[in-house]
Structures are given as structure tokens and as C-alpha cells.
Scaffold this active site. Structure first.
Site, short mmCIF file in Angstrom:
data_model
loop_
_atom_site.label_atom_id
_atom_site.label_comp_id
_atom_site.label_asym_id
_atom_site.label_seq_id
_atom_site.Cartn_x
_atom_site.Cartn_y
_atom_site.Cartn_z
N CYS A 81 41.22 27.71 55.07
CA CYS A 81 39.83 28.08 54.74
C CYS A 81 38.81 27.16 55.42
O CYS A 81 37.63 27.51 55.49
CB CYS A 81 39.63 28.05 53.23
SG CYS A 81 40.79 29.09 52.36
N HIS A 130 32.41 26.97 50.88
CA HIS A 130 33.51 27.93 50.95
C HIS A 130 33.48 28.79 49.69
O HIS A 130 33.31 28.28 48.58
CB HIS A 130 34.84 27.17 51.06
CG HIS A 130 36.04 28.05 50.97
ND1 HIS A 130 36.13 29.25 51.66
CD2 HIS A 130 37.19 27.94 50.25
CE1 HIS A 130 37.28 29.82 51.38
NE2 HIS A 130 37.94 29.06 50.53
N ASN A 148 37.58 35.60 48.12
CA ASN A 148 37.85 34.49 49.04
C ASN A 148 38.41 35.06 50.35
O ASN A 148 39.52 35.58 50.37
CB ASN A 148 38.84 33.54 48.37
CG ASN A 148 39.18 32.34 49.23
OD1 ASN A 148 38.84 32.29 50.41
ND2 ASN A 148 39.86 31.37 48.63
O1 UT7 Z 1 40.63 28.81 49.48
C1 UT7 Z 1 41.39 28.08 48.55
C2 UT7 Z 1 42.08 29.06 47.72
N1 UT7 Z 1 42.29 28.79 46.35
C3 UT7 Z 1 41.39 28.53 45.40
O2 UT7 Z 1 40.24 28.26 45.63
C4 UT7 Z 1 41.86 28.58 44.00
C5 UT7 Z 1 41.39 27.46 43.14
N2 UT7 Z 1 41.76 27.72 41.74
C6 UT7 Z 1 41.10 28.63 41.00
O3 UT7 Z 1 40.14 29.24 41.43
C7 UT7 Z 1 41.55 28.81 39.57
O4 UT7 Z 1 42.50 27.82 39.25
C8 UT7 Z 1 42.16 30.22 39.31
C9 UT7 Z 1 41.06 31.26 39.37
C10 UT7 Z 1 43.24 30.53 40.34
C11 UT7 Z 1 42.77 30.27 37.92
O5 UT7 Z 1 41.80 29.92 36.95
P1 UT7 Z 1 42.18 28.89 35.78
O6 UT7 Z 1 41.02 28.79 34.90
O7 UT7 Z 1 42.67 27.64 36.47
O8 UT7 Z 1 43.33 29.66 35.05
P2 UT7 Z 1 44.82 29.20 34.75
O9 UT7 Z 1 45.63 29.17 36.01
O10 UT7 Z 1 44.74 27.93 33.94
O11 UT7 Z 1 45.35 30.37 33.84
C12 UT7 Z 1 44.78 30.62 32.56
C13 UT7 Z 1 45.47 31.82 31.94
C14 UT7 Z 1 46.99 31.76 32.01
O12 UT7 Z 1 47.51 32.29 30.80
P3 UT7 Z 1 48.02 31.29 29.63
O13 UT7 Z 1 49.11 30.49 30.27
O14 UT7 Z 1 46.84 30.47 29.27
O15 UT7 Z 1 48.47 32.25 28.59
C15 UT7 Z 1 47.34 32.70 33.13
O16 UT7 Z 1 48.61 33.28 32.99
O17 UT7 Z 1 45.10 33.01 32.65
C16 UT7 Z 1 46.28 33.75 33.00
N3 UT7 Z 1 45.99 34.47 34.23
C17 UT7 Z 1 45.45 35.69 34.27
N4 UT7 Z 1 45.06 36.54 33.30
C18 UT7 Z 1 44.52 37.71 33.68
C19 UT7 Z 1 46.20 34.04 35.51
N5 UT7 Z 1 45.78 34.97 36.38
C20 UT7 Z 1 45.32 36.01 35.64
C21 UT7 Z 1 44.76 37.26 35.96
N6 UT7 Z 1 44.37 38.07 34.95
N7 UT7 Z 1 44.57 37.65 37.25
#
Ligand code: UT7
Length: 328
Positions: free
Chosen positions: A115, A255, A285
Site C-alpha cells: 500500500c 492511505h 482499501n
Molecule cells: O492496507 C493495509 C491493509 N490492512 C488494514 O488496514 C487493516 C487494519 N485493521 C483493521 O482495519 C481492523 O483490524 C479490521 C477492520 C480488519 C477489523 O476490525 P477490529 O475492530 O480489529 O475487529 P476484530 O478483528 O477485533 O474482530 C471483532 C469481531 C470478531 O468477532 P468476536 O471474536 O469478537 O466474536 C470477528 O470475528 O468481529 C468479527 N468480524 C466480523 N463480523 C462481521 C470480523 N470480520 C467481520 C465481518 N463481519 N466482516
């Protein structure tokens, strides 16, 4: 001092026609519009057709940038394409683009810094132009992220989109000037964000396909924390080199990964969020295309006034990071 002299003669961008909103995604994977919006700020993204490759997206963005630059194709003597989704492993997407644009037999190569790739490419192009051996560079960030997204992994497939952005740079002419650069990397933890198979470490096999290792994999939480840290670091280091405080920058073009990352960065820099341009709600993204797509849209919206300062800042797989200072 890393003072550059290149100016941006023209900008252009392109996104595919097919708009896919969160509602449509929630019919395909176990997710919801509410989750995606509240966790990322993304509302919709564009996906390319099966017969459109990264160089096709790059082509339209490049044509617009060249047209706006006012210079003819035969004056472009350098092509750099930043991408992690090349048309094929080799030859480069830049070579495909050189041919599709009908350019002369000029230097063309891909640059892979995920990125951060477009900002790395600006730094490299600026140095090559400053050497005097090249006169006019076409710098592109282009991605077909949909080609490496795993539709069985809801934690990643809701985040990305396809698109391209391009800039024509020269040491002569009028336009926004690139006045400073800062690139860095830390390869200690590649598996935080990677495409595990298909390279020399793990060539394609029935097993790698079975294990879905040709798709992007990510530890979202760790990437989030690193993103905020390294973008703050790159911003502060670059601004310090130029004796500028974060508040003196008129426009930040970060970004476009997650609006919460942008908010955290703004908080840490103690800069109002209004100074940060965001279009991720429309595109998701788009990796290396994200910064030039945002830059082009902001430019066309007329938000930059002559003499104002802009700071472009990105992070990506690697980890990589990069910041570029622009005087509009
Ligand atoms: O260019 C670089 C590319 N990458 C990035 O910039 C990503 C950087 N990270 C992020 O943007 C965030 O970490 C995410 C958007 C990927 C995730 O957000 P988060 O607030 O860190 O969520 P999490 O991974 O802590 O997940 C929270 C919950 C989980 O459920 P439990 O374990 O709390 O029951 C996940 O299983 O959300 C669940 N979850 C979803 N639920 C519905 C994860 N993905 C999804 C989804 N829909 N798509």
C-alpha cells in the site's frame, strides 16, 4: 536534505464500473452493513470485470494523467507501476502499460511496496528525474485486489476494492511540487499481511490451492496498531526534516484503509480530522492505488489552494511506510 524538484504535471484515476455495496456483500459472506461501516467506514467498493486486469485499470488512469499533463506520449521516458496484483508474476505490469499506451521503448518496471507503493514510486521517480537521465515519468498505483481476496474469509474480503491512479512527473513545468520524501520498512513479521504462496518460498501446488494460500491473509488487529504507529513516525520524521509542525500542513492524504486508523493518526498528531481527506467509504482499501485515487479526487474537488502544503502518508505489507510532502 531530501529536497526534490519534481512537479506533478497531470493526475488521473479510474475505478471499474461495478459498484458493490455492503448490503450486497452481506448476501455473499457472514457480515453486515452495520459491522463494515462501524469498524471501517467503508460503504461500497468497485470490482473489475474478470477480463479486466491491473494494466487495464492503470491504462485509463494513465491516459487521463497524460492528457492533463499536456505533454505528448513520446516525451515520457520512464514508467513505474506500483502494485501487488500485477497482471502476471512477470513480465511487469509496467511493460504491459508501456505497450498499451503506445509509448516509446522506454524504461518500465514494477515497484512492490504494497500500500506504500505509490509513494515509494514517487520517491524513486523523483530521484531518477533529478539524475538528469530521465525527463518525464509516468507513476501509477494500480490494483485488482479482488483477484487475491478470499471470499471464505470475512475478516479481509470486506475491506478491499479495485482501482488505479496515475501522475506524470517532470523537473520542468508548472504544478504541485514534491518537496520531501521518507520511506522505511521493517520485514520482521511478513505474515502479518501477506500472500503466502505462489512465490519461490512456496510455489503453487495442489496443496497451496487447497489451503487457500494464494489469497491475501492478514492479522487485522496487529496491522491496525502498526499502521497508526508507523504513519505517525513517518509524518513526524519528514516534517522535522523540513522544520514544519503537523498543524502547519493544510491537507493530509492518508492511505485509505480504515477511517478509525485515520482518526487515531489525527489524534496522535493533534491535528483536526477535517484536514484529512477520506474517500474510503466509496472505494474501500485499494492498496497502491489508494493514495493517487484520493489525491486525484481531492485535486478535482478543488480543495488544494496554491501555496498550501499537503502530506501524503501510507503504510502497507512488509511492513512498509512512506510519506511525501507536496507544495500545491
Ligand atoms: O492496507 C493495509 C491493509 N490492512 C488494514 O488496514 C487493516 C487494519 N485493521 C483493521 O482495519 C481492523 O483490524 C479490521 C477492520 C480488519 C477489523 O476490525 P477490529 O475492530 O480489529 O475487529 P476484530 O478483528 O477485533 O474482530 C471483532 C469481531 C470478531 O468477532 P468476536 O471474536 O469478537 O466474536 C470477528 O470475528 O468481529 C468479527 N468480524 C466480523 N463480523 C462481521 C470480523 N470480520 C467481520 C465481518 N463481519 N466482516
Amino acid at each position: 536534505m531530501d529536497q526534490g524538484k519534481s512537479v506533478i504535471l497531470g493526475l488521473g484515476s479510474y475505478v471499474p464500473e461495478n459498484i458493490v455495496d455492503n448490503q450486497a456483500l452481506s448476501k455473499k459472506v457472514d457480515t453486515s452493513d452495520e459491522w463494515i461501516r462501524s469498524r471501517t467506514g467503508i460503504k461500497e467498493r468497485r470490482f473489475a470485470r474478470a477480463d479486466e486486469s491491473t494494466s487495464d485499470l492503470a491504462l485509463v488512469a494513465a491516459q487521463k494523467a497524460i492528457q492533463e499533463s499536456g505533454i505528448s506520449n513520446d516525451l515520457i521516458d520512464l514508467v513505474i507501476v506500483a502494485t501487488i496484483t500485477p497482471d502476471m508474476a512477470f513480465p511487469s505490469t509496467a511493460c504491459q502499460l508501456q505497450h498499451k499506451l503506445g509509448l516509446g521503448k522506454v524504461a518500465s518496471f514494477d515497484l512492490e511496496a504494497a500500500c506504500s507503493g505509490f509513494l515509494y514510486a514517487l520517491d524513486v521517480a523523483d530521484a531518477m528525474l533529478a539524475s538528469g537521465r530521465y525527463q518525464n515519468a509516468l507513476v501509477v498505483g494500480a490494483e485488482k485486489m479482488s483477484s487475491i481476496m478470499d471470499w471464505e474469509d470475512r475478516t479481509t474480503c470486506v475491506l478491499f476494492g479495485d482501482g488505479a491512479g496515475a501522475a506524470v512527473l517532470s523537473q520542468k513545468g508548472e504544478g504541485p511540487s514534491l518537496i520531501g520524501f521518507r520511506c522505511g520498512s521493517d520485514g520482521a513479521n511478513p505474515s502479518l499481511l501477506y500472500q503466502p504462496a505462489g512465490g519461490s518460498r512456496s510455489p503453487a501446488s495442489a496443496e497451496t490451492i487447497e489451503n487457500r494460500e494464494h489469497y491475501l491473509q492478514m492479522n487485522g488487529r496487529e496491522i491496525f496498531k502498526s499502521a497508526v504507529r508507523v504513519m505517525e513516525m513517518a509524518t513526524r520524521e519528514l516534517l522535522k526534516d523540513h522544520g514544519i509542525g503537523p498543524y502547519e500542513v493544510d491537507h493530509y492524504i492518508p492511505h485509505q484503509a480504515n477511517v478509525r486508523i485515520v482518526e487515531s493518526l489525527a489524534n496522535r498528531l493533534e491535528v483536526p480530522l477535517e484536514k484529512f481527506f477520506c474517500n474510503l467509504e466509496k472505494h474501500g482499501n485499494t492498496s497502491a492505488a489508494s493514495i493517487p485515487l484520493a489525491l486525484d479526487e481531492a485535486f478535482r474537488a478543488g480543495i488544494f489552494k496554491p501555496g498550501q502544503l499537503g502530506l501524503l502518508v501510507a503504510f502497507g505489507a512488509g511492513l512498509t511506510w512512506s510519506a511525501t510532502l507536496v507544495r500545491f
